[in-house]
Design an enzyme around this catalytic site. Structure first.
Site, short mmCIF file in Angstrom:
data_model
loop_
_atom_site.label_atom_id
_atom_site.label_comp_id
_atom_site.label_asym_id
_atom_site.label_seq_id
_atom_site.Cartn_x
_atom_site.Cartn_y
_atom_site.Cartn_z
N MET A 161 -22.35 16.89 62.72
CA MET A 161 -23.30 15.98 63.33
C MET A 161 -22.56 15.12 64.34
O MET A 161 -21.64 14.39 63.97
CB MET A 161 -23.95 15.13 62.24
CG MET A 161 -24.92 14.08 62.73
SD MET A 161 -25.84 13.31 61.37
CE MET A 161 -24.51 12.61 60.39
N ARG A 294 -27.32 10.62 53.81
CA ARG A 294 -27.21 9.31 53.16
C ARG A 294 -27.31 9.43 51.65
O ARG A 294 -26.62 8.72 50.92
CB ARG A 294 -28.28 8.37 53.73
CG ARG A 294 -27.91 7.87 55.11
CD ARG A 294 -29.01 7.12 55.80
NE ARG A 294 -28.51 6.59 57.08
CZ ARG A 294 -29.26 6.04 58.02
NH1 ARG A 294 -30.57 5.95 57.83
NH2 ARG A 294 -28.73 5.60 59.14
N TYR A 434 -19.69 5.02 56.75
CA TYR A 434 -20.32 6.05 57.58
C TYR A 434 -21.74 6.37 57.12
O TYR A 434 -22.19 5.93 56.08
CB TYR A 434 -19.46 7.30 57.72
CG TYR A 434 -19.03 8.10 56.51
CD1 TYR A 434 -19.59 7.96 55.25
CD2 TYR A 434 -18.02 9.06 56.65
CE1 TYR A 434 -19.18 8.74 54.19
CE2 TYR A 434 -17.60 9.85 55.60
CZ TYR A 434 -18.18 9.67 54.37
OH TYR A 434 -17.76 10.45 53.32
N GLU A 435 -22.44 7.12 57.99
CA GLU A 435 -23.88 7.40 57.83
C GLU A 435 -24.71 6.13 57.80
O GLU A 435 -25.73 6.06 57.11
CB GLU A 435 -24.13 8.25 56.57
CG GLU A 435 -23.41 9.57 56.55
CD GLU A 435 -23.75 10.46 57.74
OE1 GLU A 435 -24.80 10.24 58.37
OE2 GLU A 435 -22.95 11.36 58.03
N GLY A 436 -24.29 5.14 58.56
CA GLY A 436 -24.98 3.85 58.58
C GLY A 436 -24.32 2.90 57.61
O GLY A 436 -24.35 3.13 56.40
#
Length: 580
Positions: A161, A294, A434-436
């Site tokens: 991604m 997530r 990571y991933e927000g």
């Protein structure tokens, strides 16, 4: 270090006595029962403990390397990946239409837990591939699906991604990567991305990048972002994939942890790609992948905590230090000391309830995908959306805290490499970022998820928890945790009402505290369900005892959190930015 023991007994207990797995599968028309699920998880545990665990430390010490523009993973990783693929694990929960086994997502999530416990860096390769495949399946053209999904589902190819740029992290509206039509249906993608996990490696034949970029004359902001499928190797005239695309690794990030996982700076120099979904709707398509990731990242926190607990408990049973509380014996194993037990129980209270909550959430995702009734699918999907930021943020926060506490059990031995504890701490830290970041997850929960359906989704979840707690309170073994969690639920409801209609600052100032409060109530709910399960074995007795520990020693955090939330944003925003 002790060998990792897969928590299969715990999985079977949850399936049979807490999550009503057989009934849930019957509702979905799936020919899967607890016996089959347990057998699958047992085999998965063997793979993780015998294949992935032994190469974890070596992977950390060697790290991935960039050699002549190509990434080389640590020794043993390519062989382990081939064993993983040959065993069918890459296709475990994927749609049978593309060659997947179509098994319930709960098995996938618990496999992710075991992979995270034994080798977090390795687990990212199949995890990112699964997320990319889900985005392609949901949004790409039929031609792209047919071309790329079978090989991705099987694990022959992997996915990555590519979102982040040096000037565009959380705020993707700032990204500058461009995509120009080639005139033949493809696009030339140009730009640089950073922090790209699994961006390049030597485990398989092709790597499929999903890249966010802007089309010419695209609107400003996030409304002008499109998503493109950009493979490392392009198809040749003979139908194979041998033509090297014009994308390259500029560097490998030098990181605190997950050293075996190649985190790449990726350069796209008019690389050939294809549009996934509609123009300017790329962010919506990418969120299909991000939401799946997530949940996986939350499980990484859970897996690290579980592995660290096993190591710390084994050490505490053998390490002799100090005398018994009455002074009559010594030296004694440190597990006899109250403070050591406190740390171990803190970890266990999270891990076992987190495992249950993860399983419950996974079953809702199975309902959202497969239930024959559209209304039931929509309700389950809404619950998953509500809980996704909670699982991601709370599990990774608790996971890191657990790794640190487990390290503390070892004392000085936890700080040196020999025992492996310092790697758990380093590896766990990234999951909060990571991933927000977890702050962003908390703001998402407070600012977006609580507002779904005018607040009806959150209220339906609270009602579900309330009903379960009332039922469990009638059972003596679950009465303490049920009553105390019910009081915590009241605080959560009050906080939820107080946040409605609040300003951005008001929500942002208390979002992290609110998410933790939400998570503690959710974990208490799971402890009530576990304590209420019938049985008089030592296993059941231990569940009831840890449930009481959670109720009396962990859950009281909710009082302080509620007070902090009630204080609002005044003390946060009153200080001038110039004074920092």
């Amino acid at each position: 270090m002790i060998d990792y023991a897969a928590p299969v007994e715990d999985y079977r207990f949850l399936l049979r006595q807490v999550l009503n797995f057989d009934s849930a599968m019957a509702d979905l028309g799936k020919d899967v029962d607890t016996d089959l699920a347990g057998a699958v998880l047992e085999e998965a545990g063997k793979l993780c403990s015998k294949t992935l665990g032994p190469i974890n430390r070596n992977g950390d010490e060697q790290g991935s390397r960039l050699v002549d523009g190509e990434v080389r993973t640590p020794s043993g990783f390519a062989d382990a990946y081939r064993e993983f693929v040959d065993g069918g694990w890459a296709a475990l929960s994927a749609d049978s239409q593309w060659g997947g086994q179509g098994l319930p997502f709960i098995l996938q999530l618990w496999l992710d837990e075991m992979m995270s416990a034994t080798n977090l860096s390795f687990g990212l390769f199949p995890g990112l591939t699964r997320g990319a495949a889900e985005a392609i399946a949901a949004h790409a053209s039929e031609e792209l699906k047919a071309t790329y999904l079978p090989s991705m589902v099987s694990g022959e190819w992997t996915g990555a991604m590519a979102l982040t740029e040096s000037g565009a992290g959380t705020d993707l509206a700032l990204l500058k990567t461009r995509a120009v039509p080639n005139g033949d249906g493809a696009y030339a993608v140009s730009g640089q991305k950073i922090f790209i996990s699994s961006g390049d490696h030597d485990l398989c034949g092709n790597i499929i990048h999903l890249v966010l970029a802007r089309l010419p004359n695209a609107p400003d902001g996030i409304k002008g972002i499109s998503l493109f499928l950009v493979p490392k190797f392009l198809p040749d005239d003979a139908g194979g994939f041998t033509v090297r695309n014009t994308m390259s690794v500029g560097a490998l990030e030098q990181k605190m942890g997950i050293h075996a996982q190649p985190t790449c700076v990726m350069n796209y120099d008019e690389a050939t790609g294809w549009l996934v979904g509609e123009p300017h709707r790329g962010l919506a398509a990418m969120f299909t992948m991000m939401n799946a990731e997530r949940l996986m990242v939350g499980i990484q926190g859970l897996g690290i905590a579980g592995a660290a607990y096993q190591q710390a408990t084994g050490y505490a049973r053998e390490r002799l230090q100090g005398r018994s509380a009455d002074g009559a014996r010594g030296p004694v194993a440190i597990i006899e000391h109250a403070d050591v037990r406190r740390m171990l129980l803190n970890i266990r209270a999270f891990v076992e309830a987190g495992r249950a909550l993860a399983g419950w959430t996974a079953l809702q995702l199975d309902r959202a995908h497969s239930h024959p009734d559209a209304q039931a699918r929509a309700e389950a999907n809404a619950l998953v959306a509500l809980l996704t930021p909670v699982v991601k943020a709370a599990f990774t926060d608790f996971g890191f805290e657990s790794a640190v506490q487990a390290q503390q059990v070892f004392g000085g031995h936890g700080y040196i490499r020999e025992w492996g504890m310092e790697q758990y701490v380093r590896d766990a830290r990234i999951a909060q970022i990571y991933e927000g970041t977890n702050g962003v997850q908390a703001i998402d929960l407070v600012g977006r998820k609580l507002a779904m359906a005018g607040g009806a989704v959150a209220e339906s979840f609270f009602n579900l928890v309330e009903a379960d707690l009332a039922q469990a309170a009638q059972i003596e073994a679950a009465s303490v945790v049920s009553r105390r969690t019910s009081k915590a639920l009241e605080l959560l409801r009050e906080a939820t009402v107080g946040l409605r209609g609040g300003s951005i600052d008001a929500q942002g100032a208390v979002a992290v505290d609110y998410l933790r409060l939400f998570a503690l109530v959710s974990l208490g709910w799971m402890w009530a369900r576990m304590a209420a399960a019938p049985g008089d074995t030592p296993f059941h007795a231990a569940k009831k005892q840890v449930a009481d520990y959670f109720a009396m020693r962990v859950l009281p955090q909710v009082d302080g959190l509620a007070s902090s939330i009630a204080a609002g944003e005044e003390t946060v925003m009153a200080i001038s930015a110039d004074t920092f």
